[in-house]
Write a protein that holds these residues in place. Structure first.
Motif, PDB file in Angstrom:
ATOM      1  N   THR A 326       0.834  -1.194   0.000  1.00 51.03           N
ATOM      2  CA  THR A 326       0.000   0.000   0.000  1.00 51.03           C
ATOM      3  C   THR A 326       0.874   1.250   0.000  1.00 51.03           C
ATOM      4  OG1 THR A 326      -0.113   0.137   2.412  1.00 51.03           O
ATOM      5  CG2 THR A 326      -1.787  -1.208   1.317  1.00 51.03           C
ATOM      6  N   LYS A 327       0.270   2.384  -0.303  1.00 52.28           N
ATOM      7  CA  LYS A 327       0.983   3.665  -0.279  1.00 52.28           C
ATOM      8  C   LYS A 327       0.765   4.419   1.028  1.00 52.28           C
ATOM      9  CE  LYS A 327       2.868   3.636  -4.370  1.00 52.28           C
ATOM     10  NZ  LYS A 327       4.358   3.651  -4.525  1.00 52.28           N
ATOM     11  N   GLN A 328      -0.246   4.002   1.795  1.00 53.49           N
ATOM     12  CA  GLN A 328      -0.569   4.727   3.019  1.00 53.49           C
ATOM     13  C   GLN A 328      -1.235   3.766   3.989  1.00 53.49           C
ATOM     14  OE1 GLN A 328      -1.942   8.856   2.628  1.00 53.49           O
ATOM     15  NE2 GLN A 328      -3.646   8.356   3.986  1.00 53.49           N
ATOM     16  N   SER A 329      -0.950   3.949   5.278  1.00 54.25           N
ATOM     17  CA  SER A 329      -1.539   3.052   6.268  1.00 54.25           C
ATOM     18  C   SER A 329      -1.638   3.774   7.606  1.00 54.25           C
ATOM     19  CB  SER A 329      -0.699   1.776   6.419  1.00 54.25           C
ATOM     20  OG  SER A 329       0.620   2.105   6.808  1.00 54.25           O
ATOM     21  N   VAL A 330      -2.410   3.183   8.518  1.00 52.41           N
ATOM     22  CA  VAL A 330      -2.591   3.727   9.861  1.00 52.41           C
ATOM     23  C   VAL A 330      -2.220   2.648  10.865  1.00 52.41           C
ATOM     24  CG1 VAL A 330      -4.203   4.696  11.530  1.00 52.41           C
ATOM     25  CG2 VAL A 330      -4.413   5.284   9.105  1.00 52.41           C
ATOM     26  N   GLY A 331      -1.331   2.969  11.800  1.00 49.72           N
ATOM     27  CA  GLY A 331      -0.895   2.017  12.800  1.00 49.72           C
ATOM     28  C   GLY A 331      -1.647   2.177  14.110  1.00 49.72           C
ATOM     29  N   THR A 332      -1.317   1.332  15.064  1.00 53.19           N
ATOM     30  CA  THR A 332      -1.953   1.340  16.374  1.00 53.19           C
ATOM     31  C   THR A 332      -0.908   1.605  17.446  1.00 53.19           C
ATOM     32  OG1 THR A 332      -3.623  -0.248  15.630  1.00 53.19           O
ATOM     33  CG2 THR A 332      -3.332   0.021  18.018  1.00 53.19           C
ATOM     34  N   TYR A 333      -1.164   2.584  18.282  1.00 55.46           N
ATOM     35  CA  TYR A 333      -0.240   2.940  19.352  1.00 55.46           C
ATOM     36  C   TYR A 333      -0.545   2.145  20.608  1.00 55.46           C
ATOM     37  CZ  TYR A 333       1.782   5.576  23.206  1.00 55.46           C
ATOM     38  OH  TYR A 333       2.467   5.919  24.332  1.00 55.46           O
ATOM     39  N   ASN A 334       0.524   1.819  21.362  1.00 51.60           N
ATOM     40  CA  ASN A 334       0.381   1.119  22.636  1.00 51.60           C
ATOM     41  C   ASN A 334       1.295   1.799  23.650  1.00 51.60           C
ATOM     42  OD1 ASN A 334       1.007  -0.920  24.769  1.00 51.60           O
ATOM     43  ND2 ASN A 334      -0.352  -2.211  23.532  1.00 51.60           N
ATOM     44  N   PRO A 335       0.827   2.058  24.877  1.00 52.10           N
ATOM     45  CA  PRO A 335       1.669   2.732  25.872  1.00 52.10           C
ATOM     46  C   PRO A 335       2.999   2.032  26.140  1.00 52.10           C
ATOM     47  CG  PRO A 335      -0.608   2.684  26.605  1.00 52.10           C
ATOM     48  CD  PRO A 335      -0.543   1.829  25.383  1.00 52.10           C
ATOM     49  N   SER A 336       3.065   0.715  25.911  1.00 51.29           N
ATOM     50  CA  SER A 336       4.317  -0.013  26.139  1.00 51.29           C
ATOM     51  C   SER A 336       5.408   0.393  25.152  1.00 51.29           C
ATOM     52  CB  SER A 336       4.073  -1.521  26.035  1.00 51.29           C
ATOM     53  OG  SER A 336       3.693  -1.881  24.709  1.00 51.29           O
ATOM     54  N   CYS A 346       8.942  12.312  13.747  1.00 48.67           N
ATOM     55  CA  CYS A 346       7.561  12.297  13.282  1.00 48.67           C
ATOM     56  C   CYS A 346       7.108  13.719  12.968  1.00 48.67           C
ATOM     57  CB  CYS A 346       6.634  11.659  14.321  1.00 48.67           C
ATOM     58  SG  CYS A 346       6.470  12.612  15.850  1.00 48.67           S
ATOM     59  N   LEU A 347       6.117  13.841  12.126  1.00 46.59           N
ATOM     60  CA  LEU A 347       5.507  15.125  11.769  1.00 46.59           C
ATOM     61  C   LEU A 347       4.085  15.150  12.326  1.00 46.59           C
ATOM     62  CD1 LEU A 347       6.629  15.283   8.021  1.00 46.59           C
ATOM     63  CD2 LEU A 347       7.757  16.308  10.003  1.00 46.59           C
ATOM     64  N   VAL A 348       3.759  16.194  13.060  1.00 41.33           N
ATOM     65  CA  VAL A 348       2.425  16.300  13.660  1.00 41.33           C
ATOM     66  C   VAL A 348       1.465  16.874  12.626  1.00 41.33           C
ATOM     67  CG1 VAL A 348       1.047  17.337  15.499  1.00 41.33           C
ATOM     68  CG2 VAL A 348       3.403  16.588  15.958  1.00 41.33           C
ATOM     69  N   ILE A 349       0.519  16.065  12.197  1.00 41.36           N
ATOM     70  CA  ILE A 349      -0.418  16.454  11.140  1.00 41.36           C
ATOM     71  C   ILE A 349      -1.674  17.096  11.694  1.00 41.36           C
ATOM     72  CG2 ILE A 349      -1.724  15.653   9.134  1.00 41.36           C
ATOM     73  CD1 ILE A 349       1.342  15.413   8.908  1.00 41.36           C
ATOM     74  N   GLN A 350      -2.158  16.571  12.794  1.00 38.61           N
ATOM     75  CA  GLN A 350      -3.452  17.034  13.328  1.00 38.61           C
ATOM     76  C   GLN A 350      -3.502  16.743  14.831  1.00 38.61           C
ATOM     77  OE1 GLN A 350      -6.839  14.762  11.952  1.00 38.61           O
ATOM     78  NE2 GLN A 350      -8.192  16.542  11.975  1.00 38.61           N
ATOM     79  N   ARG A 351      -4.297  17.523  15.553  1.00 41.13           N
ATOM     80  CA  ARG A 351      -4.561  17.208  16.953  1.00 41.13           C
ATOM     81  C   ARG A 351      -6.036  17.447  17.224  1.00 41.13           C
ATOM     82  NH1 ARG A 351      -1.968  22.242  17.500  1.00 41.13           N
ATOM     83  NH2 ARG A 351      -3.429  23.840  18.255  1.00 41.13           N
ATOM     84  N   THR A 372      -2.407  13.075  15.530  1.00 38.70           N
ATOM     85  CA  THR A 372      -2.145  12.233  14.366  1.00 38.70           C
ATOM     86  C   THR A 372      -0.780  12.617  13.816  1.00 38.70           C
ATOM     87  OG1 THR A 372      -4.500  12.114  13.813  1.00 38.70           O
ATOM     88  CG2 THR A 372      -2.917  11.536  12.079  1.00 38.70           C
ATOM     89  N   VAL A 373       0.137  11.650  13.780  1.00 39.49           N
ATOM     90  CA  VAL A 373       1.504  11.939  13.353  1.00 39.49           C
ATOM     91  C   VAL A 373       1.877  11.080  12.152  1.00 39.49           C
ATOM     92  CG1 VAL A 373       2.208  12.616  15.686  1.00 39.49           C
ATOM     93  CG2 VAL A 373       2.538  10.246  14.938  1.00 39.49           C
ATOM     94  N   HIS A 374       2.714  11.655  11.316  1.00 38.27           N
ATOM     95  CA  HIS A 374       3.313  10.936  10.187  1.00 38.27           C
ATOM     96  C   HIS A 374       4.660  10.403  10.670  1.00 38.27           C
ATOM     97  CE1 HIS A 374       5.177  11.226   5.864  1.00 38.27           C
ATOM     98  NE2 HIS A 374       5.017   9.980   6.278  1.00 38.27           N
ATOM     99  N   VAL A 375       4.769   9.086  10.787  1.00 38.32           N
ATOM    100  CA  VAL A 375       5.952   8.451  11.363  1.00 38.32           C
ATOM    101  C   VAL A 375       7.052   8.346  10.305  1.00 38.32           C
ATOM    102  CG1 VAL A 375       6.825   6.393  12.507  1.00 38.32           C
ATOM    103  CG2 VAL A 375       4.490   7.158  12.945  1.00 38.32           C
ATOM    104  N   LEU A 376       8.277   8.717  10.693  1.00 40.28           N
ATOM    105  CA  LEU A 376       9.414   8.695   9.780  1.00 40.28           C
ATOM    106  C   LEU A 376      10.477   7.706  10.270  1.00 40.28           C
ATOM    107  CD1 LEU A 376       9.798  12.579   9.347  1.00 40.28           C
ATOM    108  CD2 LEU A 376       8.492  10.991   7.903  1.00 40.28           C
ATOM    109  N   ASN A 377      11.444   7.453   9.423  1.00 33.25           N
ATOM    110  CA  ASN A 377      12.569   6.594   9.784  1.00 33.25           C
ATOM    111  C   ASN A 377      13.702   7.426  10.366  1.00 33.25           C
ATOM    112  OD1 ASN A 377      11.363   4.209   8.824  1.00 33.25           O
ATOM    113  ND2 ASN A 377      12.051   4.619   6.731  1.00 33.25           N
ATOM    114  N   ARG A 378      14.638   6.759  11.013  1.00 35.63           N
ATOM    115  CA  ARG A 378      15.887   7.375  11.446  1.00 35.63           C
ATOM    116  C   ARG A 378      17.009   6.373  11.214  1.00 35.63           C
ATOM    117  NH1 ARG A 378      17.353   4.719  15.922  1.00 35.63           N
ATOM    118  NH2 ARG A 378      15.738   4.048  17.409  1.00 35.63           N
ATOM    119  N   PRO A 379      18.253   6.832  11.138  1.00 34.51           N
ATOM    120  CA  PRO A 379      19.372   5.911  10.992  1.00 34.51           C
ATOM    121  C   PRO A 379      19.434   4.915  12.145  1.00 34.51           C
ATOM    122  CG  PRO A 379      20.077   8.157  10.554  1.00 34.51           C
ATOM    123  CD  PRO A 379      18.684   8.247  11.099  1.00 34.51           C
ATOM    124  N   THR A 380      19.959   3.741  11.889  1.00 36.30           N
ATOM    125  CA  THR A 380      20.195   2.639  12.827  1.00 36.30           C
ATOM    126  C   THR A 380      18.926   1.902  13.236  1.00 36.30           C
ATOM    127  OG1 THR A 380      20.072   3.835  14.964  1.00 36.30           O
ATOM    128  CG2 THR A 380      22.164   3.942  13.763  1.00 36.30           C
TER     129      THR A 380
END
Length: 440
Positions: A326-336, A346-351, A372-380
């Motif tokens: 897919t080109k776009q998806s929505v994940g699920t957050y967990n406090p752990s 991450c980029l904050v898109i909406q609150r 709602t955040v757009h999650v990005l990658n980082r090195p390592t």
């Protein structure tokens, strides 16, 4: 340096140091993080999350800015009941033992009477804010200590001076040569290419004071003094020069070379032009930044150039294969997911505000925010956590899952004018290690 990195340093992403370098970052963790052996199973102590702060020594007014680490109070907690004499084991990570073809082996218990006779006390020193101006943290006596008593063992790792020299490419594309902060915590001599890193509990926080020095360093009897040994078999001892009272700060004489270098640094120091308010650790505790601006809001009201937003988030197992379709998806957050390893840009898109809840007393609580955040990658990042190129992955997270972070090479330890000088060992430094006879 290879030995130090291979066996003793920790991945920076486990200790909140993700963005101190562009590629892999390593952190030295004196105390339990270096003294304890590792096991893949049956370890009995686990690490937490370090505190981050500069003790108010901002780059705008203190010549001590950048001369000491901002990462502090990394605390280890027993994960099971321990008896006196039990050895402390920690987890070195999933692949550490396999890479070295090592097995856990048998966990032995030491007789307490043997430990009392032959062991060293590791809790004579406790951390605190130094009484010396611009010094940052210091070490203090946790109890009354008698003259000539051993304050702390000082096991050592050798490394070459040149291994701490690095080239850094800054945000504007310029490249500069720099010396890593670890130098300030090493013992050495101006006429030697060998440095010695002490990794016992608390000894790294003992500051310099030539007039009030109350401890000295001496070689432990029988300690090997072979530079670049394959094992950390040589050790100093920190010894009280006089009776030291509980709560008194511990001081060591670093030597005249160090003292002159510090004096020259202070005399020539000028404030860094970067605005002193732009510290991520201050923004993370400032109520004025409790509401995170969206990407659209930042166009007209941007955060400082050196600051960006990071989020705690971890992809679910086998999620990468699904994302590739897919080109776009929505994940699920967990406090752990709130753990150092999971921090990523991450980029904050909406609150939006969640419905108000009521307390037990019937009073309406303050509305919580979800972002709602757009999650990005980082090195390592591990391959299983890297979002495929061209894919946009979003997730809804609470405010406590978002942190302000400083861009690479913008924290104080990377200041061009930060103080760098090894601690002098004076007459205790072995003659056979002095291979730079003409060094100044």
């Amino acid at each position: 340096m290879r030995r130090l990195v291979w066996d003793y340093l920790w991945e920076g992403q486990l200790l909140a140091g993700h963005y101190e370098g562009f590629q892999r970052v390593y952190s030295a963790v004196p105390g339990i993080g270096s003294l304890a052996n590792g096991r893949t199973k049956g370890y009995n102590a686990v690490g937490g999350y370090p505190a981050v702060g500069n003790l108010g020594l901002d780059r705008g007014f203190s010549p001590g800015a950048g001369a000491f680490t901002h990462y502090d109070n990394y605390t280890w907690t027993a994960s099971k009941d321990l008896d006196a004499g039990d050895e402390i084991f920690i987890s070195y990570g999933e692949h550490w033992m396999n890479e070295r073809s090592l097995t856990d082996g048998t966990a032995w218990k030491r007789d307490v009477s043997d430990l009392r006779q032959f062991g060293y006390c590791l809790d004579n020193i406790i951390p605190g804010t130094s009484l010396i101006e611009h010094a940052g943290r210091g070490a203090f006596a946790s109890r009354d200590l008698e003259q000539d008593s051993i304050i702390a063992p000082v096991p050592l790792l050798s490394l070459s001076r040149s291994s701490l020299e690095i080239l850094k490419e800054r945000q504007d594309g310029t490249v500069e040569k720099a010396t890593q902060l670890l130098l300030n915590y090493c013992y050495g001599h101006a006429n030697s290419s060998t440095l010695l890193f002490p990794y016992s509990n608390g000894v790294n926080m003992v500051n310099h004071h030539s007039a009030k020095a109350n401890v000295k360093l001496r070689w432990r009897e029988g300690s090997e003094v072979i530079p670049h040994s394959l094992n950390a078999k040589y050790m100093l001892e920190m010894v009280a020069l006089r009776d030291i009272s509980k709560g008194e700060e511990i001081y060591l004489d670093y030597g005249s070379d160090w003292e002159e270098a510090w004096k020259t640094h202070v005399d020539n120091w000028r404030p860094d032009p970067v605005d002193v308010k732009h510290y991520a650790h201050k923004m993370n505790t400032d109520a004025n930044f409790s509401v995170i601006r969206t990407l659209e809001e930042q166009h007209s009201n941007p955060y400082p150039d050196s600051i960006f937003t990071s989020c705690y988030y971890k992809l679910e197992p086998n999620a990468i294969d699904k994302l590739k379709t897919t080109k776009q998806s929505v994940g699920t957050y967990n406090p752990s997911m709130i753990a150092p390893r999971n921090l990523r840009p991450c980029l904050v898109i909406q609150r939006r505000e969640l419905p108000a809840s009521s307390s037990r007393e019937g009073k309406e609580e303050h509305n919580a925010m979800v972002y709602t955040v757009h999650v990005l990658n980082r090195p390592t990042l591990d391959a299983a956590q890297r979002i495929p190129r061209g894919h946009r992955h979003f997730v809804n997270v609470p405010r406590n899952a978002i942190l302000f972070s400083e861009k690479t090479y913008t924290s104080d330890q990377h200041l061009v004018n930060a103080f760098r000088k090894e601690i002098g060992l004076g007459d205790a430094f072995p003659e056979q290690w002095k291979d730079h006879k003409t060094a100044k």
